[in-house]
Write a protein that holds these residues in place. Sequence first.
Motif, short mmCIF file in Angstrom:
data_model
loop_
_atom_site.label_atom_id
_atom_site.label_comp_id
_atom_site.label_asym_id
_atom_site.label_seq_id
_atom_site.Cartn_x
_atom_site.Cartn_y
_atom_site.Cartn_z
N LYS A 41 72.43 38.19 21.99
CA LYS A 41 73.25 38.78 20.85
C LYS A 41 73.48 39.50 19.63
O LYS A 41 74.46 40.03 18.97
N SER A 42 72.14 39.18 19.03
CA SER A 42 71.93 39.25 17.55
C SER A 42 71.90 41.03 17.79
O SER A 42 72.40 42.26 17.36
N SER A 43 71.45 41.95 18.64
CA SER A 43 71.72 43.66 19.28
C SER A 43 72.94 43.74 19.23
O SER A 43 73.00 44.95 19.29
N SER A 44 73.38 43.11 20.45
CA SER A 44 74.95 43.64 20.57
C SER A 44 75.82 43.68 19.05
O SER A 44 76.97 44.48 19.01
N ILE A 49 78.44 46.84 14.42
CA ILE A 49 78.87 46.91 13.36
C ILE A 49 78.43 48.59 12.50
O ILE A 49 79.32 48.91 12.41
N TYR A 50 77.28 48.89 13.20
CA TYR A 50 77.27 50.64 13.31
C TYR A 50 77.98 51.44 13.91
O TYR A 50 78.10 52.34 13.25
N GLN A 54 80.33 53.80 11.56
CA GLN A 54 79.95 55.39 11.64
C GLN A 54 81.64 56.46 12.03
O GLN A 54 81.35 56.46 12.22
N SER A 55 81.87 54.86 13.11
CA SER A 55 83.55 56.19 13.67
C SER A 55 84.11 55.91 12.34
O SER A 55 84.64 56.91 12.23
N TRP A 99 77.06 46.96 5.57
CA TRP A 99 76.97 46.98 6.24
C TRP A 99 75.07 46.74 6.98
O TRP A 99 75.02 46.89 8.06
N MET A 100 74.59 47.89 6.62
CA MET A 100 73.65 47.64 6.25
C MET A 100 72.59 46.38 6.81
O MET A 100 71.32 46.28 7.26
N PRO A 101 72.52 46.00 4.85
CA PRO A 101 71.81 44.38 5.13
C PRO A 101 71.67 43.92 6.42
O PRO A 101 71.08 42.97 7.18
N LYS A 102 73.13 43.69 6.59
CA LYS A 102 73.74 42.68 7.59
C LYS A 102 72.87 42.82 9.18
O LYS A 102 72.56 42.35 10.27
N MET A 103 72.61 44.36 9.30
CA MET A 103 72.58 45.48 10.72
C MET A 103 71.53 45.11 10.89
O MET A 103 70.58 45.03 11.74
N MET A 104 70.71 45.33 9.53
CA MET A 104 68.69 45.46 9.44
C MET A 104 68.78 43.76 10.33
O MET A 104 66.81 43.89 10.61
#
Length: 318
Positions: A41-44, A49-50, A54-55, A99-104
């Motif tokens: 779930k985390s990776s999806s 988010i990425y 980026q879009s 988005w960056m800390p949340k995604m990492m």
Amino acid sequence: MMIIIMSTMITLSSNNWISMWIGLEINMMSFIPLILSEVNKSSSEAAMIYFLTQSVSSMLLMAMILTTMCKYLIWGETINSIISFSIFIKLGVAPFHMWMPKMMNKMSWMKCSLLMTWQKIAPMYMLSNMASTAINYLAIILSIIVGSVGGLNQTSLRKMMAYSSINHLGWMLAISKSMNLWMIYLLIYSSMISSMCYIFFYYKINFINQLSVNNMNNTEKVGMFIMMMSMGGLPPFIGFLPKWIVIQSLINENEILIILIMIMFSLITLMYYLRIMTNMFLSFNLMIKWSFNHYNYFMIMIMTINLSLPMIMIMDIM
């Protein structure tokens, strides 16, 4: 991985905005499957988010590129600023950093290190080809402040590394006009962050309290301490060299106020690096001896590299 490397090379070898944009799009579409290589779930969520951030930045960039192609419109300061904004979103520069800390926090350490190092090359190259505006200075100051203060109340090491990355981005943006200088900075920073991420991955450490639970020997503890201090930019470690380059470059341009802000907030980042280390050093340790097994040689090598700044200085003086 091959497509990620190739897409960055496409952007670096381009001489027009459309080709650069194509390189960025290929890079995005090849990095997403890499995030999704772990099925959970985390990776999806991280991939989504990425993809969304980026879009949005790509659409903004493309719209502005098409606007500049219209012969009746003059290349204005506004269009230049919006292109900068789109690149800032791609990089995760403050105030577009959320988005960056949340995604990492939802990715493995190896993917985090790739996001913090290789993924910065193409957007930074695009920024270095643009004229710096007042917005750039605002982004530098905001990145340094957010990167320093944001990491203070974190317990997740991945979030702390993300805020540290935002802080280092501010330093890199300060010398974005000179391609040679920011590439040296990125190279030294990449070597430091990659080795840190590898150690966290090796010990399966994700939170601060896990450092005191992990039973490391003194070699590993001192090695990690030296790396952390190097990342904070403390002399005589190698991490001070890129910051020294930035300070020297800004002194030549008489940007004294920005230097002052950068140095002051650099002390705050050093404080939360120390917070990571004190937990580990003050904890009870069963293995009190210095140990030299196959893995500790890697730590000794890292320590030697991080302490090589005095040698560089001596060679420079000679």
